[in-house]
Design a protein around this motif. Structure first.
Motif, PDB file in Angstrom:
ATOM      1  N   ILE A  23       0.579  -1.070   0.165  1.00 44.27           N
ATOM      2  CA  ILE A  23      -0.399  -0.012  -0.006  1.00 44.27           C
ATOM      3  C   ILE A  23       0.646   1.154  -0.056  1.00 44.27           C
ATOM      4  O   ILE A  23       0.608   2.060  -0.745  1.00 44.27           O
ATOM      5  N   PRO A  24       2.060   1.252   0.926  1.00 44.80           N
ATOM      6  CA  PRO A  24       3.169   2.305   0.430  1.00 44.80           C
ATOM      7  C   PRO A  24       3.212   2.737  -1.158  1.00 44.80           C
ATOM      8  O   PRO A  24       3.555   3.037  -1.384  1.00 44.80           O
ATOM      9  N   ILE A  25       3.658   1.262  -1.262  1.00 44.17           N
ATOM     10  CA  ILE A  25       4.261   1.504  -2.337  1.00 44.17           C
ATOM     11  C   ILE A  25       3.282   2.084  -3.068  1.00 44.17           C
ATOM     12  O   ILE A  25       3.905   3.335  -4.347  1.00 44.17           O
ATOM     13  N   ILE A  64      -0.495  -3.731 -11.241  1.00 44.50           N
ATOM     14  CA  ILE A  64      -1.005  -2.671 -10.532  1.00 44.50           C
ATOM     15  C   ILE A  64       0.356  -1.211 -10.918  1.00 44.50           C
ATOM     16  O   ILE A  64       0.157  -0.098 -10.744  1.00 44.50           O
ATOM     17  N   VAL A  65       2.152  -1.679 -10.628  1.00 46.10           N
ATOM     18  CA  VAL A  65       2.625  -1.436 -11.262  1.00 46.10           C
ATOM     19  C   VAL A  65       3.262  -1.810 -12.664  1.00 46.10           C
ATOM     20  O   VAL A  65       3.605  -3.234 -12.809  1.00 46.10           O
ATOM     21  N   MET A  66       3.876  -0.845 -12.752  1.00 44.41           N
ATOM     22  CA  MET A  66       4.372  -1.060 -14.981  1.00 44.41           C
ATOM     23  C   MET A  66       5.982  -0.363 -14.223  1.00 44.41           C
ATOM     24  O   MET A  66       6.456   0.425 -13.969  1.00 44.41           O
ATOM     25  N   THR A  84      -5.194  -0.121 -14.304  1.00 44.14           N
ATOM     26  CA  THR A  84      -5.502  -0.863 -12.809  1.00 44.14           C
ATOM     27  C   THR A  84      -5.250  -0.379 -11.803  1.00 44.14           C
ATOM     28  O   THR A  84      -5.859   0.037 -10.671  1.00 44.14           O
ATOM     29  N   GLY A  85      -3.703  -0.455 -11.636  1.00 34.07           N
ATOM     30  CA  GLY A  85      -3.363   0.206 -10.577  1.00 34.07           C
ATOM     31  C   GLY A  85      -4.368   2.097  -9.739  1.00 34.07           C
ATOM     32  O   GLY A  85      -4.238   2.387  -9.470  1.00 34.07           O
ATOM     33  N   ASN A  86      -4.078   2.768 -11.162  1.00 32.77           N
ATOM     34  CA  ASN A  86      -4.740   4.108 -11.003  1.00 32.77           C
ATOM     35  C   ASN A  86      -6.627   3.792 -10.742  1.00 32.77           C
ATOM     36  O   ASN A  86      -6.797   4.551 -10.155  1.00 32.77           O
ATOM     37  N   GLU A  87      -7.135   3.250 -11.224  1.00 33.25           N
ATOM     38  CA  GLU A  87      -8.449   2.440 -11.027  1.00 33.25           C
ATOM     39  C   GLU A  87      -7.997   2.581  -9.056  1.00 33.25           C
ATOM     40  O   GLU A  87      -9.450   2.370  -8.009  1.00 33.25           O
ATOM     41  N   LEU A  88      -6.772   1.864  -8.745  1.00 32.84           N
ATOM     42  CA  LEU A  88      -6.797   1.862  -7.255  1.00 32.84           C
ATOM     43  C   LEU A  88      -7.118   2.774  -6.396  1.00 32.84           C
ATOM     44  O   LEU A  88      -7.365   2.397  -5.929  1.00 32.84           O
ATOM     45  N   TYR A  89      -6.007   3.840  -7.250  1.00 33.05           N
ATOM     46  CA  TYR A  89      -5.998   4.880  -6.063  1.00 33.05           C
ATOM     47  C   TYR A  89      -6.897   5.445  -5.352  1.00 33.05           C
ATOM     48  O   TYR A  89      -6.739   5.605  -4.195  1.00 33.05           O
ATOM     49  N   VAL A  91      -9.757   4.402  -4.243  1.00 37.28           N
ATOM     50  CA  VAL A  91     -10.023   3.261  -3.035  1.00 37.28           C
ATOM     51  C   VAL A  91      -8.818   3.822  -1.895  1.00 37.28           C
ATOM     52  O   VAL A  91      -9.135   3.477  -0.738  1.00 37.28           O
ATOM     53  N   LEU A  92      -7.795   3.980  -2.058  1.00 34.72           N
ATOM     54  CA  LEU A  92      -6.638   4.275  -1.344  1.00 34.72           C
ATOM     55  C   LEU A  92      -6.907   5.027  -0.547  1.00 34.72           C
ATOM     56  O   LEU A  92      -6.756   5.210   0.757  1.00 34.72           O
ATOM     57  N   GLU A  93      -7.017   6.262  -1.280  1.00 30.07           N
ATOM     58  CA  GLU A  93      -7.999   7.553  -0.246  1.00 30.07           C
ATOM     59  C   GLU A  93      -8.809   7.582   0.047  1.00 30.07           C
ATOM     60  O   GLU A  93      -8.814   8.067   1.491  1.00 30.07           O
ATOM     61  N   LEU A  94      -9.361   6.605  -0.246  1.00 25.42           N
ATOM     62  CA  LEU A  94     -10.869   6.830   0.541  1.00 25.42           C
ATOM     63  C   LEU A  94     -10.287   5.983   2.388  1.00 25.42           C
ATOM     64  O   LEU A  94     -11.056   6.433   2.862  1.00 25.42           O
ATOM     65  N   LEU A  95      -9.425   4.857   2.084  1.00 22.16           N
ATOM     66  CA  LEU A  95      -9.029   3.549   3.038  1.00 22.16           C
ATOM     67  C   LEU A  95      -8.914   4.818   3.978  1.00 22.16           C
ATOM     68  O   LEU A  95      -8.900   4.742   5.304  1.00 22.16           O
TER      69      LEU A  95
END
Length: 112
Positions: A23-25, A64-66, A84-89, A91-95
């Motif tokens: 998650i930090p990465i 997730i990462v390229m 896909t990683g950008n779509e996840l970000y 969610v991490l902001e909400l978390l």
């Protein structure tokens, strides 16, 4: 009945993010857009080169990462998020926002 990832997509998502460092990465790669290995290592306090490398490889395997390597001397490698990683970000902001509220509630409860 056998459990399948279709039964709990949240468990599948968490399995991709599992571990202390992923998650930090993702967070720092997202914020920087493009980042080199050593710059990323400096931003994540306490991570070793081996763990950063292993985590990046796993995140790359999970799309997730390229990783982009330039054929230069000295060699240069940059990391960025995939689509896909950008779509996840977000969610991490909400978390993160939820985590901040939970911390504040806990501190408030302990003070009272």
């Amino acid at each position: 009945m056998k459990n399948d990832i279709k039964d709990c997509p949240a468990s599948y998502a968490i399995s991709i993010l599992d571990g202390k460092w992923k998650i930090p990465i993702i967070w720092f790669v997202a914020r920087e857009k493009v980042i080199r290995f050593n710059d990323l290592r400096r931003k994540i306090d306490g991570i070793s080169n081996i763990m950063l490398s292993k985590s990046l490889q796993e995140l790359e395997k999970d799309h997730i990462v390229m990783r982009k390597q330039y054929n230069e001397i000295p060699p240069r490698v940059e990391y960025s998020l995939t689509e896909t990683g950008n779509e996840l970000y977000p969610v991490l902001e909400l978390l993160g926002a939820w985590g901040k509220q939970a911390i504040n509630k806990k501190i408030h409860t302990e003070i009272s």
